[in-house]
Design a protein around this motif. Structure first.
Motif, PDB file in Angstrom:
ATOM      1  N   VAL A 125       0.837  -1.171  -0.114  1.00 40.55           N
ATOM      2  CA  VAL A 125      -0.341   0.205  -0.181  1.00 40.55           C
ATOM      3  C   VAL A 125       0.801   1.207   0.198  1.00 40.55           C
ATOM      4  O   VAL A 125       2.051   1.204   1.215  1.00 40.55           O
ATOM      5  CB  VAL A 125      -1.262  -0.206   1.510  1.00 40.55           C
ATOM      6  N   GLY A 126       0.335   2.067  -0.886  1.00 37.89           N
ATOM      7  CA  GLY A 126       1.289   3.466  -0.976  1.00 37.89           C
ATOM      8  C   GLY A 126       0.679   4.698  -0.314  1.00 37.89           C
ATOM      9  O   GLY A 126       0.872   4.478   1.137  1.00 37.89           O
ATOM     10  N   GLY A 127      -0.645   5.273  -1.573  1.00 40.07           N
ATOM     11  CA  GLY A 127      -0.511   6.613  -0.351  1.00 40.07           C
ATOM     12  C   GLY A 127      -1.530   6.382   1.140  1.00 40.07           C
ATOM     13  O   GLY A 127      -1.380   6.974   1.934  1.00 40.07           O
ATOM     14  N   ALA A 128      -2.511   5.108   0.780  1.00 42.80           N
ATOM     15  CA  ALA A 128      -3.042   4.939   2.139  1.00 42.80           C
ATOM     16  C   ALA A 128      -2.685   3.611   2.944  1.00 42.80           C
ATOM     17  O   ALA A 128      -3.095   4.473   3.853  1.00 42.80           O
ATOM     18  CB  ALA A 128      -4.243   4.072   1.947  1.00 42.80           C
ATOM     19  N   SER A 129      -1.198   3.989   3.108  1.00 42.51           N
ATOM     20  CA  SER A 129      -0.638   3.193   4.081  1.00 42.51           C
ATOM     21  C   SER A 129       0.507   4.687   5.420  1.00 42.51           C
ATOM     22  O   SER A 129       0.783   4.441   5.877  1.00 42.51           O
ATOM     23  CB  SER A 129       0.448   2.643   4.146  1.00 42.51           C
ATOM     24  N   LEU A 130      -0.059   6.208   4.258  1.00 38.63           N
ATOM     25  CA  LEU A 130       0.205   7.712   4.834  1.00 38.63           C
ATOM     26  C   LEU A 130      -0.492   7.702   6.991  1.00 38.63           C
ATOM     27  O   LEU A 130      -0.282   8.567   7.113  1.00 38.63           O
ATOM     28  CB  LEU A 130       1.052   8.167   4.067  1.00 38.63           C
ATOM     29  N   LYS A 131      -2.178   7.321   6.356  1.00 39.64           N
ATOM     30  CA  LYS A 131      -2.663   8.079   7.624  1.00 39.64           C
ATOM     31  C   LYS A 131      -3.203   6.462   8.251  1.00 39.64           C
ATOM     32  O   LYS A 131      -3.602   5.599   7.642  1.00 39.64           O
ATOM     33  CB  LYS A 131      -4.258   8.119   6.637  1.00 39.64           C
ATOM     34  N   ALA A 132      -3.199   6.657   9.597  1.00 39.12           N
ATOM     35  CA  ALA A 132      -3.103   5.543  10.282  1.00 39.12           C
ATOM     36  C   ALA A 132      -4.878   4.959  10.083  1.00 39.12           C
ATOM     37  O   ALA A 132      -4.308   3.927  10.388  1.00 39.12           O
ATOM     38  CB  ALA A 132      -2.848   6.431  11.253  1.00 39.12           C
ATOM     39  N   ASP A 133      -5.524   5.806  10.600  1.00 40.14           N
ATOM     40  CA  ASP A 133      -7.057   5.355   9.854  1.00 40.14           C
ATOM     41  C   ASP A 133      -7.533   4.228   8.915  1.00 40.14           C
ATOM     42  O   ASP A 133      -7.774   3.651   9.116  1.00 40.14           O
ATOM     43  CB  ASP A 133      -8.335   6.663  10.198  1.00 40.14           C
ATOM     44  N   GLN A 134      -6.363   5.447   7.940  1.00 39.19           N
ATOM     45  CA  GLN A 134      -6.944   4.035   6.195  1.00 39.19           C
ATOM     46  C   GLN A 134      -6.138   3.072   6.777  1.00 39.19           C
ATOM     47  O   GLN A 134      -6.513   1.951   6.087  1.00 39.19           O
ATOM     48  CB  GLN A 134      -6.088   5.437   5.465  1.00 39.19           C
ATOM     49  N   PHE A 135      -4.657   3.162   6.620  1.00 44.09           N
ATOM     50  CA  PHE A 135      -3.744   1.815   7.297  1.00 44.09           C
ATOM     51  C   PHE A 135      -4.689   0.794   7.510  1.00 44.09           C
ATOM     52  O   PHE A 135      -4.664  -0.226   7.565  1.00 44.09           O
ATOM     53  CB  PHE A 135      -2.571   2.562   7.056  1.00 44.09           C
ATOM     54  N   LEU A 136      -4.838   1.473   8.882  1.00 44.91           N
ATOM     55  CA  LEU A 136      -5.549   0.212   9.817  1.00 44.91           C
ATOM     56  C   LEU A 136      -7.002  -0.561   9.503  1.00 44.91           C
ATOM     57  O   LEU A 136      -7.934  -1.469   9.825  1.00 44.91           O
ATOM     58  CB  LEU A 136      -5.348   1.110  11.140  1.00 44.91           C
ATOM     59  N   LYS A 137      -7.802   0.289   8.651  1.00 47.34           N
ATOM     60  CA  LYS A 137      -8.252  -0.038   8.319  1.00 47.34           C
ATOM     61  C   LYS A 137      -7.647  -1.455   7.122  1.00 47.34           C
ATOM     62  O   LYS A 137      -8.759  -2.251   6.683  1.00 47.34           O
ATOM     63  CB  LYS A 137      -9.700   0.753   7.347  1.00 47.34           C
TER      64      LYS A 137
END
Ligand code: 13P
Length: 251
Positions: free
Chosen positions: A233-245
């Protein structure tokens, strides 16, 4: 059966303190590490602080570099070796990312040297492969991806510390995701190819990740495909909430 691996490739993002904070927030959250592996790949400058933050948070997240050089030390200005990333706290490395291939001119031969160096030094490797839009439109996508896979793994007999990431170049950072059916077809082709060039046991055991605009709202569907074993995951791994989902895609 294969344990899912959710890997965050931060690319050239996050300074030391930002990276440590992001890793601490994610690694300390509610994650069942017995049913999934989680990995952070910060820039070189962030590896040490991210590894320390993960330890402090009591998390079991893995730490990777995004590249290495295939020599250990010497007059190679600007390069970093596997021994150096290990001493900073990384146990994994991403190799052959499409940005390394297209922007920095890495060939399959260079990538293969790096794969062999990393494995010889006890690192685990995520080998990235993927076709361009032009190659897909020319219906050469399978041929391209299998050639990259075969060349990247030349001379590597034991694949137990290797993960393959299929990242269609046209889906990276574009918001366009491969359809689950198209992604699954390619993952299946890669697995069959591994069976052919190595063994059916190696094919059965190797994890194949999907990468390219993986987000919280498409992760579940992609992960449900039988030959998709995780995400890069690129972009979505930079936001904790998105990566956790995405990490908790099945929750
Ligand atoms: P995006 O998730 O930003 O499309 O990046 C994918 C990727 O290149 C991960 O290595």
């Amino acid at each position: 059966s294969r344990k899912p691996l959710i890997a965050g490739n931060w690319k050239m993002n996050k300074n030391v303190s930002e990276g440590a904070a992001l890793a601490a927030e994610i690694a300390g959250a509610d994650i069942d590490y017995s049913t999934r592996d989680v990995l952070f790949a910060p820039p070189f400058t962030g590896i040490y602080a991210v590894a320390e933050a993960v330890k402090k948070a009591g998390g079991k997240a893995l730490v990777a570099a995004q590249n290495i050089y295939f020599e250990e030390s010497g007059a190679f200005t600007g390069e970093v070796s596997s021994g150096m990333i290990k001493s900073a706290g990384a146990s994994w490395v991403i190799l052959g990312h499409s940005e390394r291939r297209s922007i920095f001119g890495e060939t399959d031969e260079i990538i293969n040297k790096k794969v062999k160096k990393a494995l010889a030094d006890g690192l685990s490797v995520i080998l990235c492969v993927g076709e361009t839009l032009w190659e897909r439109e020319a219906k050469a996508e399978v041929e391209t991806v299998l050639a990259q896979t075969g060349k990247g793994l030349e001379g590597v007999e034991d694949l137990s510390n290797v993960v393959i990431a299929y990242e269609p170049v046209w889906a990276i950072g574009t918001g366009k995701t491969a359809s689950p059916a198209d992604a699954e077809a390619m993952h299946k082709a890669i697995r069959e190819y591994i069976a052919k060039i190595r063994s059916s046991a190696a094919a059965e055991n190797i994890r194949i990740l999907y990468g390219g605009s993986m987000k919280p709202d498409n992760a579940k569907e992609l992960m449900a495909c039988p030959d998709i074993d995780g995400g890069l995951v690129g972009g979505a791994s930079l936001k904790a909430d998105q990566f956790l989902k995405i990490i908790n895609f099945d929750k």
